[in-house]
Design a protein around this motif. Sequence first.
Motif, PDB file in Angstrom:
ATOM      1  N   GLN A  89     -18.389 -19.475  39.065  1.00 25.06           N
ATOM      2  CA  GLN A  89     -18.678 -20.336  40.209  1.00 25.06           C
ATOM      3  C   GLN A  89     -19.016 -19.582  41.491  1.00 25.06           C
ATOM      4  O   GLN A  89     -20.025 -19.865  42.144  1.00 25.06           O
ATOM      5  CB  GLN A  89     -17.479 -21.251  40.456  1.00 25.06           C
ATOM      6  N   HIS A  90     -18.208 -18.606  41.871  1.00 26.81           N
ATOM      7  CA  HIS A  90     -18.459 -17.925  43.136  1.00 26.81           C
ATOM      8  C   HIS A  90     -19.701 -17.040  43.080  1.00 26.81           C
ATOM      9  O   HIS A  90     -20.416 -16.893  44.082  1.00 26.81           O
ATOM     10  CB  HIS A  90     -17.225 -17.117  43.573  1.00 26.81           C
ATOM     11  N   LEU A  91     -19.967 -16.458  41.942  1.00 26.96           N
ATOM     12  CA  LEU A  91     -21.186 -15.681  41.794  1.00 26.96           C
ATOM     13  C   LEU A  91     -22.398 -16.603  41.866  1.00 26.96           C
ATOM     14  O   LEU A  91     -23.416 -16.262  42.472  1.00 26.96           O
ATOM     15  CB  LEU A  91     -21.173 -14.908  40.476  1.00 26.96           C
ATOM     16  N   MET A  92     -22.301 -17.773  41.254  1.00 27.68           N
ATOM     17  CA  MET A  92     -23.388 -18.746  41.338  1.00 27.68           C
ATOM     18  C   MET A  92     -23.695 -19.072  42.792  1.00 27.68           C
ATOM     19  O   MET A  92     -24.857 -19.110  43.217  1.00 27.68           O
ATOM     20  CB  MET A  92     -23.016 -20.025  40.579  1.00 27.68           C
ATOM     21  N   ARG A  93     -22.651 -19.298  43.591  1.00 23.37           N
ATOM     22  CA  ARG A  93     -22.859 -19.637  44.993  1.00 23.37           C
ATOM     23  C   ARG A  93     -23.544 -18.493  45.747  1.00 23.37           C
ATOM     24  O   ARG A  93     -24.459 -18.722  46.555  1.00 23.37           O
ATOM     25  CB  ARG A  93     -21.523 -19.985  45.656  1.00 23.37           C
ATOM     26  N   ALA A  94     -23.110 -17.278  45.496  1.00 29.38           N
ATOM     27  CA  ALA A  94     -23.716 -16.124  46.171  1.00 29.38           C
ATOM     28  C   ALA A  94     -25.186 -15.983  45.788  1.00 29.38           C
ATOM     29  O   ALA A  94     -26.047 -15.756  46.654  1.00 29.38           O
ATOM     30  CB  ALA A  94     -22.944 -14.854  45.818  1.00 29.38           C
ATOM     31  N   LEU A  95     -25.485 -16.098  44.505  1.00 26.83           N
ATOM     32  CA  LEU A  95     -26.872 -15.997  44.046  1.00 26.83           C
ATOM     33  C   LEU A  95     -27.722 -17.125  44.625  1.00 26.83           C
ATOM     34  O   LEU A  95     -28.886 -16.916  44.991  1.00 26.83           O
ATOM     35  CB  LEU A  95     -26.914 -16.040  42.516  1.00 26.83           C
ATOM     36  N   TYR A  96     -27.137 -18.302  44.712  1.00 25.24           N
ATOM     37  CA  TYR A  96     -27.872 -19.473  45.195  1.00 25.24           C
ATOM     38  C   TYR A  96     -28.190 -19.355  46.681  1.00 25.24           C
ATOM     39  O   TYR A  96     -29.336 -19.529  47.107  1.00 25.24           O
ATOM     40  CB  TYR A  96     -27.030 -20.724  44.941  1.00 25.24           C
ATOM     41  N   TYR A  97     -27.187 -19.035  47.498  1.00 23.17           N
ATOM     42  CA  TYR A  97     -27.380 -18.959  48.948  1.00 23.17           C
ATOM     43  C   TYR A  97     -28.318 -17.821  49.352  1.00 23.17           C
ATOM     44  O   TYR A  97     -29.055 -17.927  50.335  1.00 23.17           O
ATOM     45  CB  TYR A  97     -26.043 -18.761  49.656  1.00 23.17           C
ATOM     46  N   THR A  98     -28.265 -16.715  48.610  1.00 19.68           N
ATOM     47  CA  THR A  98     -29.076 -15.546  48.960  1.00 19.68           C
ATOM     48  C   THR A  98     -30.417 -15.509  48.243  1.00 19.68           C
ATOM     49  O   THR A  98     -31.259 -14.667  48.554  1.00 19.68           O
ATOM     50  CB  THR A  98     -28.326 -14.250  48.633  1.00 19.68           C
ATOM     51  N   ALA A  99     -30.613 -16.406  47.270  1.00 21.54           N
ATOM     52  CA  ALA A  99     -31.826 -16.419  46.439  1.00 21.54           C
ATOM     53  C   ALA A  99     -32.013 -15.083  45.722  1.00 21.54           C
ATOM     54  O   ALA A  99     -33.129 -14.613  45.512  1.00 21.54           O
ATOM     55  CB  ALA A  99     -33.062 -16.765  47.267  1.00 21.54           C
ATOM     56  N   SER A 100     -30.891 -14.459  45.365  1.00 22.50           N
ATOM     57  CA  SER A 100     -30.928 -13.164  44.687  1.00 22.50           C
ATOM     58  C   SER A 100     -31.103 -13.351  43.179  1.00 22.50           C
ATOM     59  O   SER A 100     -30.847 -14.419  42.632  1.00 22.50           O
ATOM     60  CB  SER A 100     -29.638 -12.392  44.948  1.00 22.50           C
ATOM     61  N   LYS A 101     -31.508 -12.270  42.522  1.00 18.11           N
ATOM     62  CA  LYS A 101     -31.684 -12.293  41.074  1.00 18.11           C
ATOM     63  C   LYS A 101     -30.517 -11.584  40.393  1.00 18.11           C
ATOM     64  O   LYS A 101     -29.835 -10.754  40.993  1.00 18.11           O
ATOM     65  CB  LYS A 101     -32.999 -11.619  40.686  1.00 18.11           C
ATOM     66  N   ILE A 102     -30.340 -11.912  39.121  1.00 17.78           N
ATOM     67  CA  ILE A 102     -29.330 -11.263  38.302  1.00 17.78           C
ATOM     68  C   ILE A 102     -29.983 -10.821  37.003  1.00 17.78           C
ATOM     69  O   ILE A 102     -30.851 -11.511  36.462  1.00 17.78           O
ATOM     70  CB  ILE A 102     -28.119 -12.196  38.050  1.00 17.78           C
ATOM     71  N   SER A 103     -29.602  -9.655  36.514  1.00 19.61           N
ATOM     72  CA  SER A 103     -30.272  -9.079  35.341  1.00 19.61           C
ATOM     73  C   SER A 103     -29.719  -9.638  34.034  1.00 19.61           C
ATOM     74  O   SER A 103     -28.608 -10.186  33.988  1.00 19.61           O
ATOM     75  CB  SER A 103     -30.116  -7.562  35.336  1.00 19.61           C
ATOM     76  N   ALA A 104     -30.490  -9.447  32.987  1.00 17.59           N
ATOM     77  CA  ALA A 104     -30.046  -9.860  31.656  1.00 17.59           C
ATOM     78  C   ALA A 104     -28.781  -9.106  31.251  1.00 17.59           C
ATOM     79  O   ALA A 104     -27.890  -9.673  30.616  1.00 17.59           O
ATOM     80  CB  ALA A 104     -31.158  -9.612  30.641  1.00 17.59           C
ATOM     81  N   GLN A 105     -28.697  -7.819  31.628  1.00 16.13           N
ATOM     82  CA  GLN A 105     -27.510  -7.036  31.290  1.00 16.13           C
ATOM     83  C   GLN A 105     -26.259  -7.601  31.966  1.00 16.13           C
ATOM     84  O   GLN A 105     -25.183  -7.642  31.358  1.00 16.13           O
ATOM     85  CB  GLN A 105     -27.718  -5.572  31.710  1.00 16.13           C
ATOM     86  N   GLN A 106     -26.400  -8.054  33.208  1.00 18.12           N
ATOM     87  CA  GLN A 106     -25.262  -8.648  33.904  1.00 18.12           C
ATOM     88  C   GLN A 106     -24.838  -9.966  33.246  1.00 18.12           C
ATOM     89  O   GLN A 106     -23.653 -10.248  33.108  1.00 18.12           O
ATOM     90  CB  GLN A 106     -25.608  -8.881  35.377  1.00 18.12           C
ATOM     91  N   LEU A 107     -25.819 -10.767  32.849  1.00 20.95           N
ATOM     92  CA  LEU A 107     -25.493 -12.025  32.182  1.00 20.95           C
ATOM     93  C   LEU A 107     -24.866 -11.767  30.812  1.00 20.95           C
ATOM     94  O   LEU A 107     -23.996 -12.522  30.366  1.00 20.95           O
ATOM     95  CB  LEU A 107     -26.746 -12.890  32.032  1.00 20.95           C
ATOM     96  N   HIS A 108     -25.279 -10.706  30.162  1.00 16.82           N
ATOM     97  CA  HIS A 108     -24.663 -10.331  28.893  1.00 16.82           C
ATOM     98  C   HIS A 108     -23.196  -9.974  29.122  1.00 16.82           C
ATOM     99  O   HIS A 108     -22.323 -10.335  28.320  1.00 16.82           O
ATOM    100  CB  HIS A 108     -25.417  -9.142  28.286  1.00 16.82           C
ATOM    101  N   HIS A 109     -22.927  -9.326  30.234  1.00 12.84           N
ATOM    102  CA  HIS A 109     -21.542  -8.987  30.598  1.00 12.84           C
ATOM    103  C   HIS A 109     -20.705 -10.253  30.778  1.00 12.84           C
ATOM    104  O   HIS A 109     -19.530 -10.292  30.393  1.00 12.84           O
ATOM    105  CB  HIS A 109     -21.531  -8.162  31.885  1.00 12.84           C
ATOM    106  N   HIS A 110     -21.315 -11.288  31.340  1.00 17.77           N
ATOM    107  CA  HIS A 110     -20.599 -12.551  31.556  1.00 17.77           C
ATOM    108  C   HIS A 110     -20.560 -13.417  30.294  1.00 17.77           C
ATOM    109  O   HIS A 110     -19.896 -14.452  30.295  1.00 17.77           O
ATOM    110  CB  HIS A 110     -21.234 -13.333  32.703  1.00 17.77           C
ATOM    111  N   GLY A 111     -21.253 -12.991  29.257  1.00 17.82           N
ATOM    112  CA  GLY A 111     -21.191 -13.703  27.986  1.00 17.82           C
ATOM    113  C   GLY A 111     -22.204 -14.821  27.817  1.00 17.82           C
ATOM    114  O   GLY A 111     -22.208 -15.507  26.787  1.00 17.82           O
ATOM    115  N   SER A 112     -23.075 -15.026  28.798  1.00 16.14           N
ATOM    116  CA  SER A 112     -24.041 -16.123  28.691  1.00 16.14           C
ATOM    117  C   SER A 112     -25.337 -15.719  27.994  1.00 16.14           C
ATOM    118  O   SER A 112     -26.074 -16.583  27.498  1.00 16.14           O
ATOM    119  CB  SER A 112     -24.350 -16.705  30.071  1.00 16.14           C
ATOM    120  N   VAL A 113     -25.648 -14.432  27.957  1.00  9.83           N
ATOM    121  CA  VAL A 113     -26.780 -13.929  27.174  1.00  9.83           C
ATOM    122  C   VAL A 113     -26.221 -13.289  25.910  1.00  9.83           C
ATOM    123  O   VAL A 113     -25.357 -12.421  25.973  1.00  9.83           O
ATOM    124  CB  VAL A 113     -27.621 -12.922  27.977  1.00  9.83           C
ATOM    125  N   TYR A 114     -26.713 -13.745  24.778  1.00  6.68           N
ATOM    126  CA  TYR A 114     -26.184 -13.312  23.483  1.00  6.68           C
ATOM    127  C   TYR A 114     -26.601 -11.892  23.136  1.00  6.68           C
ATOM    128  O   TYR A 114     -25.806 -11.118  22.591  1.00  6.68           O
ATOM    129  CB  TYR A 114     -26.675 -14.280  22.406  1.00  6.68           C
TER     130      TYR A 114
END
Length: 249
Positions: free
Chosen positions: A149-174
């Motif tokens: 949730q808090h990372l989503m808010r930071a990414l949303y407010y700043t319009a920043s990008k997140i990498s596939a490797q980071q999403l893999h770390h969070h478990g959302s990219v298989y």
Amino acid sequence: MTVSTHTPEPGIAVVTVAAPPVNALTVRGWFDLAEAIEKAGRDPAVHVVVLRAEGRGFNAGVDIKEIQRDPGYDALIGANEGCAAAFSAVYDCLVPVIVAVQGFCLGGGVGLVGNADIVVASEDAEFGLPEVDRGALGAATHLARLVPQHLMRALYYTASKISAQQLHHHGSVYAVVPREELDATALGVARQIAAKDTRVIRAAKQAINGIDVQPVHRSYRFEQGFTFQLNLAGVSDGARQEFLEKGKP
């Protein structure tokens, strides 16, 4: 054609988006994508759907030029309804949907990925919501399915990008793989699902959706209400025009 479907192997339908130069979809493109996914899911011979795209990026969201050309709000309303239809088609598809993401995945692309069942991505894939820079809101619902949730808010407010490797770390990219292995990896996962009893898998899809905590359809439409508010206030048009004048890809 912007959207096409083929069956490379029994039980696997591959839906491909090809809308050069950046796969920013028109109103018609979003509805065509929704129709293709829904049609594949209704086919009893299809056990799993793979959603992929041609080109250097998976999806760049809506076609802002189409909205800016419209002197009224028809294109804006159409884009919002088209996105909602495509996101819902992925989520409600009667069989699992695997997305194969390369390059950029922005705006509406995050909506598709967030509603998918399984995500595989290339090493160069990046995900983000530039909505606040365009005077719009939306797809926080789907980004929240990919990151805490808090990372989503930071990414949303700043319009920043997140990498596939980071999403893999969070478990959302298989899986994260070299781009040249992306299609084969997605097909490999699809092949495992296609080999199962489709009656069980279809029941599993329905059951998993049924226990979801977030009502994705309602929450996304709630977000869209603020987009319409910003447009009526005259905020969004200036933001979109500034984006187009900068000539960003």
